[in-house]
Design a protein around this motif. Structure first.
Motif, PDB file in Angstrom:
ATOM      1  N   LYS A 213       1.598   6.796  12.716  1.00 33.84           N
ATOM      2  CA  LYS A 213       0.908   7.282  11.520  1.00 33.84           C
ATOM      3  C   LYS A 213       1.653   6.909  10.253  1.00 33.84           C
ATOM      4  CE  LYS A 213      -0.792  11.302  13.940  1.00 33.84           C
ATOM      5  NZ  LYS A 213       0.298  11.695  14.834  1.00 33.84           N
ATOM      6  N   CYS A 214       2.263   5.766  10.254  1.00 32.08           N
ATOM      7  CA  CYS A 214       2.984   5.325   9.069  1.00 32.08           C
ATOM      8  C   CYS A 214       1.978   4.648   8.143  1.00 32.08           C
ATOM      9  CB  CYS A 214       4.084   4.361   9.476  1.00 32.08           C
ATOM     10  SG  CYS A 214       5.074   3.839   8.111  1.00 32.08           S
ATOM     11  N   SER A 215       1.764   5.212   6.968  1.00 27.54           N
ATOM     12  CA  SER A 215       0.645   4.753   6.147  1.00 27.54           C
ATOM     13  C   SER A 215       1.057   3.994   4.907  1.00 27.54           C
ATOM     14  CB  SER A 215      -0.202   5.943   5.738  1.00 27.54           C
ATOM     15  OG  SER A 215       0.606   6.876   5.076  1.00 27.54           O
ATOM     16  N   GLY A 216       2.322   3.984   4.546  1.00 28.79           N
ATOM     17  CA  GLY A 216       2.720   3.310   3.318  1.00 28.79           C
ATOM     18  C   GLY A 216       3.638   2.143   3.603  1.00 28.79           C
ATOM     19  N   SER A 217       3.676   1.219   2.669  1.00 32.90           N
ATOM     20  CA  SER A 217       4.480   0.013   2.787  1.00 32.90           C
ATOM     21  C   SER A 217       5.924   0.315   3.178  1.00 32.90           C
ATOM     22  CB  SER A 217       4.463  -0.699   1.444  1.00 32.90           C
ATOM     23  OG  SER A 217       5.432  -1.693   1.412  1.00 32.90           O
TER      24      SER A 217
ATOM     25  N   LYS B 249       9.768  13.226  -0.385  1.00 34.11           N
ATOM     26  CA  LYS B 249       9.084  13.492  -1.661  1.00 34.11           C
ATOM     27  C   LYS B 249       8.889  12.295  -2.592  1.00 34.11           C
ATOM     28  CE  LYS B 249      10.483  18.267  -1.744  1.00 34.11           C
ATOM     29  NZ  LYS B 249      11.288  19.251  -2.409  1.00 34.11           N
ATOM     30  N   GLN B 250       9.783  11.354  -2.637  1.00 40.20           N
ATOM     31  CA  GLN B 250       9.576  10.208  -3.533  1.00 40.20           C
ATOM     32  C   GLN B 250       9.430   8.924  -2.728  1.00 40.20           C
ATOM     33  OE1 GLN B 250      12.010  12.507  -4.838  1.00 40.20           O
ATOM     34  NE2 GLN B 250      10.371  13.179  -6.178  1.00 40.20           N
ATOM     35  N   HIS B 251       8.980   7.893  -3.417  1.00 37.91           N
ATOM     36  CA  HIS B 251       8.969   6.565  -2.801  1.00 37.91           C
ATOM     37  C   HIS B 251      10.412   6.161  -2.550  1.00 37.91           C
ATOM     38  CE1 HIS B 251       4.958   5.710  -5.012  1.00 37.91           C
ATOM     39  NE2 HIS B 251       4.823   6.558  -4.026  1.00 37.91           N
TER      40      HIS B 251
ATOM     41  N   PHE C  87      10.271  14.191   5.457  1.00 31.28           N
ATOM     42  CA  PHE C  87       9.570  13.959   4.197  1.00 31.28           C
ATOM     43  C   PHE C  87      10.552  14.115   3.049  1.00 31.28           C
ATOM     44  CE2 PHE C  87       6.838  15.666   0.716  1.00 31.28           C
ATOM     45  CZ  PHE C  87       6.207  14.472   0.447  1.00 31.28           C
TER      46      PHE C  87
ATOM     47  N   LEU D 279       7.007   3.421   0.885  1.00 30.37           N
ATOM     48  CA  LEU D 279       6.202   4.068  -0.128  1.00 30.37           C
ATOM     49  C   LEU D 279       5.523   5.342   0.366  1.00 30.37           C
ATOM     50  CD1 LEU D 279       4.538   1.104  -1.996  1.00 30.37           C
ATOM     51  CD2 LEU D 279       6.563   2.379  -2.561  1.00 30.37           C
TER      52      LEU D 279
ATOM     53  N   TYR E 149       8.415   8.945   3.590  1.00 31.03           N
ATOM     54  CA  TYR E 149       8.971   9.514   4.809  1.00 31.03           C
ATOM     55  C   TYR E 149      10.134   8.652   5.278  1.00 31.03           C
ATOM     56  CZ  TYR E 149       5.459  12.995   6.117  1.00 31.03           C
ATOM     57  OH  TYR E 149       4.678  14.105   6.181  1.00 31.03           O
TER      58      TYR E 149
ATOM     59  N   GLU F  65      -5.175   5.419  13.833  1.00 30.26           N
ATOM     60  CA  GLU F  65      -4.299   6.298  14.620  1.00 30.26           C
ATOM     61  C   GLU F  65      -4.068   7.647  13.938  1.00 30.26           C
ATOM     62  OE1 GLU F  65      -1.756   3.135  14.140  1.00 30.26           O
ATOM     63  OE2 GLU F  65      -0.062   4.296  13.421  1.00 30.26           O
ATOM     64  N   MET F  66      -4.495   7.751  12.659  1.00 30.02           N
ATOM     65  CA  MET F  66      -4.359   9.048  11.992  1.00 30.02           C
ATOM     66  C   MET F  66      -5.501   9.984  12.366  1.00 30.02           C
ATOM     67  SD  MET F  66      -3.618   7.867   8.211  1.00 30.02           S
ATOM     68  CE  MET F  66      -2.765   6.401   7.817  1.00 30.02           C
TER      69      MET F  66
ATOM     70  N   TYR G 157       0.827  -1.200   0.000  1.00 29.67           N
ATOM     71  CA  TYR G 157       0.000   0.000   0.000  1.00 29.67           C
ATOM     72  C   TYR G 157       0.857   1.243   0.000  1.00 29.67           C
ATOM     73  CZ  TYR G 157      -3.974  -2.942   0.868  1.00 29.67           C
ATOM     74  OH  TYR G 157      -4.942  -3.888   0.736  1.00 29.67           O
ATOM     75  N   GLU G 158       0.448   2.217  -0.803  1.00 31.08           N
ATOM     76  CA  GLU G 158       1.109   3.512  -0.739  1.00 31.08           C
ATOM     77  C   GLU G 158       0.501   4.334   0.373  1.00 31.08           C
ATOM     78  OE1 GLU G 158       1.273   5.655  -4.414  1.00 31.08           O
ATOM     79  OE2 GLU G 158       1.789   3.829  -5.462  1.00 31.08           O
TER      80      GLU G 158
ATOM     81  N   ALA H 198      10.478  12.333  11.759  1.00 32.97           N
ATOM     82  CA  ALA H 198      10.108  11.900  10.414  1.00 32.97           C
ATOM     83  C   ALA H 198      10.521  12.987   9.436  1.00 32.97           C
ATOM     84  CB  ALA H 198       8.612  11.654  10.326  1.00 32.97           C
TER      85      ALA H 198
END
Lengths: 364, 436
Positions: free
Chosen positions: B299-303, B342-344, B340, B321, B324, A354-355, A347-348, B338
């Motif tokens: 709050k880590c949301s990407g793979s 900008k890219q994967h 940022f 992905l 961060y 938690e957000m 997932y991207e 953390a």
């Protein structure tokens, strides 16, 4: 038990004392009506008698309402006076909204970011957006599908040019993606229905584009819209607003790649995706420019006379909108890297509980 | 009033990390200052271009003449100077297949101390591609980047017959390598002889008679000096521990969450592993028992694509992905910071030779122990002077230290660190006494 009773007794005592207080308060409250300063001290929530409490509360509310009305009147009067005296009217206050006070987000795209453009150059949608290939969309449903689902799809087919509906049958989604890849489709849209009501939308970019999963709500079909119009088959114009962050930008590009990049302006058809607080609102309109010169302009003239010249009002052009097509709201649930793969997918972006620690944090 | 939550950053220890992204950019993130350093991007190397996408990277962070190897999507392997980003050597594979069909997935630069007998300019590289073509080459590095490709020895072999390799790692002693992937069971190779030592066996069918196909997504050696224990993550969200000396099937295996495991990294203590998965969950496990020690929430949301452990400080960095770079405290599992980018991101590496001194060149000469001692002295000094102001804070801190002390007391390996902590604690308690 004994202890409990004791507690009850204590509570009863309290109640009694409270009652005594109430009576005192009532006196105070009547006094408070005349003196607003006194009233501040006794909040309605402190009164224990419900009838009294609601009465005091109603009174308070009424007073607040009157105050507010007075304030508005004063403000309007001040503005009018300033206008009459030819002064600058007092500056209008900007109300504080959730969007205004959004949490600082470092992922918001900036126009001077060269890495953003370099990233755009080589992402999955660039071939469609650079008009190297024309978008070709496959629309299908979930396995079980009836009533509102097919009606929604038939309207989607009118909204998105060069889109083709295929019956789902019992094929796996991965097989469908493979099939669409062979047939050189550029995107797959799946409308998911639950209890005969469409509730989710899945947009898959092909051949290796991302998969976006949206929650779909507030669907209103064309025939339920009052005074709706019927769209033509021209290529529509596309309006995407408020997709600010990196993620929003990517979602915007995903949506953009569904539509042909050369709108036919003769069709005067607009498709809007408006993002507000992470909800994406979809609207479909026809517009027309009308130049009004008859009695309507005359009435306008009177208003405009002191402001601007007469020629401007003579060629006054009004844009009128007519809504057509479906109306719905999308909310992003997840964005997956690669095509649809629930088991092995990366997932991207996924929404996680938690957000949700702030109302002022938005992701798109 | 609008309430904006700010990230409560306890501050990072001084570090220098290199991140590698899909546009082929290498970004250097540095945090300076004794405590409360905020990491910032200080340098960016390379031009953004998609065919330069970094697939794998490896660093040899020795004191003098450090080396950084980067494998790109176009089939090139570049050797960079991790201090200033100068390209030293470019190796392009002269294979007739397209590099897009057979991308490099594993890369390792061997430490120079191992090849002491040769001149310090020689360099050895191991690379492994998706189709299983493993190449070990050693060559001389000259100063000018033009006439450098003087490959002295190349050793080629094939890791697998079919399937695609997805992970390849070299152990701490640099004599063994492990490889595994989709349809490829875990293999351990002896790098001196280029021969296969051991192959794993897939676990038996479950009680329903369902066989899960082999699909390893990440692997790592558990201890630095023991090549017999390997931890692997699979696409079917399993984490497995293999022991070569025991059996061919996993000794221990457990599930973690819902999405495939994408990154596994070992700790220096020899039994903790950090596991990251496809939906951005990061957790640490004790591999002796297979128990979850705790999750890293933030709050880590990407793979998560890569996790890396700082060689000295109790800090790990994860990237993936969601673009961060996140730094976590190992003990408290708090998000330290953390950044940022900008890219994967595909990979992140710590530069172990970095010490927090202004002129970096000087810092390289100072040995790490000295730097640490320096740090302790400084804290002592600060405690002495800023006593009254920070009384409250310190009490909390000593409490934390005490907890840390307890947890680290269990460890066998980190005696040195423990001593350091004791010292700090002693200093602080003394200071507290003074205050009272």
């Amino acid at each position: 038990m004994g202890w409990k009773r004791k507690k009850d007794e204590v509570e009863g005592d309290d109640g009694f004392v409270g009652g005594g207080d109430n009576q005192r308060k009532r006196k105070k409250a009547t006094a408070a009506a005349t003196e607003p300063k006194e009233k501040r001290e006794i909040l309605p929530s402190m009164i224990k008698n419900k009838e009294k409490r609601s009465a005091v509360h109603a009174k308070l509310k009424q007073q607040k309402k009157l105050e507010k009305r007075k304030k508005l009147k004063d403000r309007d009067a001040a503005e009018k006076r300033a206008l009459e005296l030819g002064e600058e009217p007092p500056p209008k206050k900007i109300p504080r909204t959730i969007e205004n006070t959004r949490e600082f987000d470092e992922t918001v795209c900036r126009p001077d970011d060269e890495e953003l453009y370099a990233g755009n150059e080589c992402d999955e949608f660039s071939s469609v957006l650079k008009r190297e290939s024309t978008p070709k969309i496959l629309i299908t449903t979930c396995r079980f599908n009836s009533t509102r689902g097919p009606a929604f799809i038939s309207e989607l087919l009118e909204v998105i040019p060069n889109s083709h509906y295929y019956r789902r049958g019992t094929y796996d989604l991965k097989k469908i993606v493979e099939y669409a890849n062979h047939r050189e489709f550029t995107s797959v849209i799946i409308v998911h229905t639950n209890r005969r009501e469409p509730d989710a939308l899945l947009i898959i970019g092909l051949p290796d584009g991302p998969t976006a999963h949206f929650k779909l709500s507030k669907l209103v079909l064309r025939k339920d819209i009052k005074n709706h119009g019927n769209p033509t088959s021209h290529e529509p114009e596309l309006v995407l607003t408020n997709f600010t962050t990196r993620l929003g930008h990517r979602i915007g590009r995903l949506i953009q790649s569904l539509f042909p990049q050369a709108p036919n302006f003769r069709g005067r058809r607009v498709v809007t995706f408006h993002n507000q607080r992470d909800f994406i609102f979809f609207r479909h309109h026809r517009y027309i420019f009308e130049s009004k010169e008859s009695k309507h302009t005359d009435s306008k003239d009177k208003k405009m006379k002191n402001g601007k010249g007469e020629e401007v009002s003579q060629e006054k052009v009004i844009a009128r909108l007519q809504e057509c097509g479906p109306r719905f709201t999308l909310k992003l649930v997840s964005l997956q890297h690669g095509t649809f793969d629930t088991k092995g997918g990366e997932y991207e972006w996924v929404h996680k509980p938690e957000m949700d620690t702030s109302r002022r944090r938005f992701f798109l | 009033m609008p309430r904006t939550t700010t990230v409560e950053s306890p501050g990072c220890p001084p570090f220098r990390a290199l991140t590698f992204d899909v546009l082929g950019l290498v970004k250097v993130v540095e945090a300076r200052g004794k405590q409360g350093g905020v990491p910032k991007v200080v340098e960016r190397w390379g031009e953004p271009e998609s065919r330069n996408c970094v697939l794998a990277a490896s660093i040899d962070g020795c004191k003098r003449n450090p080396m950084l190897a980067v494998a790109r999507k176009c089939g090139k392997i570049e050797l960079l100077d991790p201090l200033n980003g100068d390209t030293r050597v470019v190796i392009s594979d002269a294979i007739d297949t397209k590099p897009e069909d057979d991308p490099i997935i594993g890369l390792h630069v061997f430490r120079r101390e191992r090849t002491e007998e040769r001149s310090s300019r020689s360099c050895t590289l191991l690379s492994c591609t998706t189709k299983g073509n493993a190449v070990m080459r050693s060559f001389e590095v000259t100063d000018s980047p033009e006439d450098c490709v003087s490959t002295s020895t190349t050793n080629k072999w094939n890791v697998c017959a079919a399937g695609s390799v997805l992970c390849c790692k070299v152990d701490g002693s640099e004599n063994y390598a492990v490889a595994g992937g989709k349809g490829v069971e875990l293999n351990i190779w002896d790098l001196d002889k280029c021969s296969r030592m051991w192959t794993a066996k897939s676990p038996p069918k479950n009680n329903l008679g369902i066989f899960t196909p082999t699909w390893f997504t990440s692997a790592t050696f558990l201890c630095k000096d023991d090549h017999r224990k390997v931890v692997a993550g699979t696409n079917s969200r399993q984490v497995r521990l293999y022991d070569i000396s025991a059996q061919r099937r996993p000794v221990l295996s457990f599930d973690f969450r819902e999405t495939p495991i994408k990154a596994v990294t070992e700790d220096i203590d020899g039994y903790t592993v950090y596991v990251g998965n496809g939906s951005g969950d990061l957790a640490s496990f004790d591999m002796r028992t297979g128990k979850l020690l705790g999750c890293f929430l933030g709050k880590c949301s990407g793979s998560i694509r890569y996790i890396s452990r700082h060689p000295d400080f109790p800090v790990i960095a994860s990237c993936g992905l969601d673009s961060y770079l996140r730094l976590w405290d190992v003990k408290s599992r708090q998000l330290l910071s953390a950044v940022f980018l900008k890219q994967h991101l595909n990979s992140v590496l710590f530069d172990s030779g970095f010490a927090d001194e202004e002129p970096v060149q000087n810092a390289r000469d100072v040995t790490e122990n000295e730097a640490q001692r320096h740090r302790v002295d400084e804290t002592q000094y600060e405690d002495g002077t800023l006593l009254v102001k920070r009384k409250k804070k310190k009490k909390k801190k000593t409490h934390e230290e005490g907890r840390d002390h307890k947890t680290s007391g269990k460890e066998n390996g980190g005696i040195e660190k423990l001593n350091r902590k004791k010292k700090i604690k002693r200093v602080k308690t003394l200071a507290d006494d003074d205050a009272l």
